[in-house]
Design an enzyme around this catalytic site. Structure first.
Site: not given
Ligand code: PGA
Length: 257
Positions: A7, A9, A94, A96, A166, A172, A212
């Site tokens: 992903n 983003k 997601h 976000e 997740e 993140g 992460s």
């Molecule tokens: P990250 O994000 O690996 O940077 O923690 C995962 C995601 O948001 O799918």
């Protein structure tokens, strides 16, 4: 099979996306046993990245899809438009999108239905917040997210439907649950799916972990049979990290072969 879904983003423009897609594909070159990879660039880079992944076996994922078919929805991108540019997968719900853009479980349900209508494979993201975890509500929250998102959904069991666990607090942040905690949640998700779709074959759903993930922790997660793959954010745009993640998946697949 193990799946590695990147992903990207809102991190890369078109040229950078093409370069990363090429580099990501090279990681699989010459490998007889390799994970299935799906790359999810920003919408603006989808068409160009498609040219790179075409005929490679690597999937092309969008990061979002509109719930509506078409019309006066400024800024939205429909499932039909995504499918027209060769998108195969779409991330839906997601954290976000849920937390920064106010997406509800009901909206997410509509998006899943729309994606399936256009033969896009959904990657449904679920996960609890730190507070929900501290209150001992993680399983309850994830159950509710899955049950609501899949209401009246009839996946085609010929295609794998992805659920990505997740935890919001792990995205993140550099923090992750323990492998044991991931196994527990994945087992729980399996049983929730079994209740909703009692006749689904075991290959109908793939349960991914995300939050992460990096080159160091990927192997420990992938080694678990209930972890079908990883949804990778930050580390998927760093080619050296992605290389280690792909190699971890190959190591697990070779051991299983
Ligand atoms: P990250 O994000 O690996 O940077 O923690 C995962 C995601 O948001 O799918």
């Amino acid at each position: 099979m193990k799946y590695i879904i990147g992903n990207w983003k809102m991190n890369l423009g078109v040229r950078e996306s093409v370069a990363l897609a090429r580099a990501s594909l090279l990681l699989l070159r010459g490998k007889k046993i390799a994970p299935q990879m799906v790359l999810c660039p920003s919408t603006i880079a989808l068409s160009e990245v498609r040219k790179v992944v075409a005929r490679s076996g690597v999937g092309l994922g969008a990061q979002n899809v509109a719930v509506e078919d078409q019309g006066a929805f400024t800024g939205e991108i429909s499932a039909r438009m995504l499918s027209e540019v060769g998108v195969t997968h779409v991330i839906i719900g997601h954290s976000e999108r849920r937390h920064l853009f106010g997406e509800t479980d009901e909206l997410i349900n509509g998006k899943i239905q729309k994606a399936l209508e256009y033969n896009l494979i959904p990657i449904l993201c679920v996960g609890e917040t730190q507070e929900e975890r501290e209150n001992g509500q993680a399983k309850k929250v994830v159950t509710h997210q899955i049950v609501t998102a899949l209401k009246n959904v009839r996946p085609k069991f010929s295609e794998t439907f992805f659920i990505a666990y997740e935890p919001v607090w792990a995205i993140g942040t550099g923090e992750t649950p323990t492998t044991q905690e991931i196994v527990e949640m994945h087992t729980h998700i399996q049983s929730v799916l079994g209740e909703i779709f009692p006749t689904a074959p075991s290959s109908a759903f793939a349960i991914l972990y995300g939050g992460s993930v990096n080159g160091e922790n990927a192997y420990a997660f992938l080694r678990e049979s209930c972890v079908d793959g990883l949804l990778v954010g930050g580390a998927s745009v760093k080619i050296h990290q992605l290389k280690d993640i792909v190699e971890a998946a190959c190591k697990v697949l070779i051991a299983q072969a």
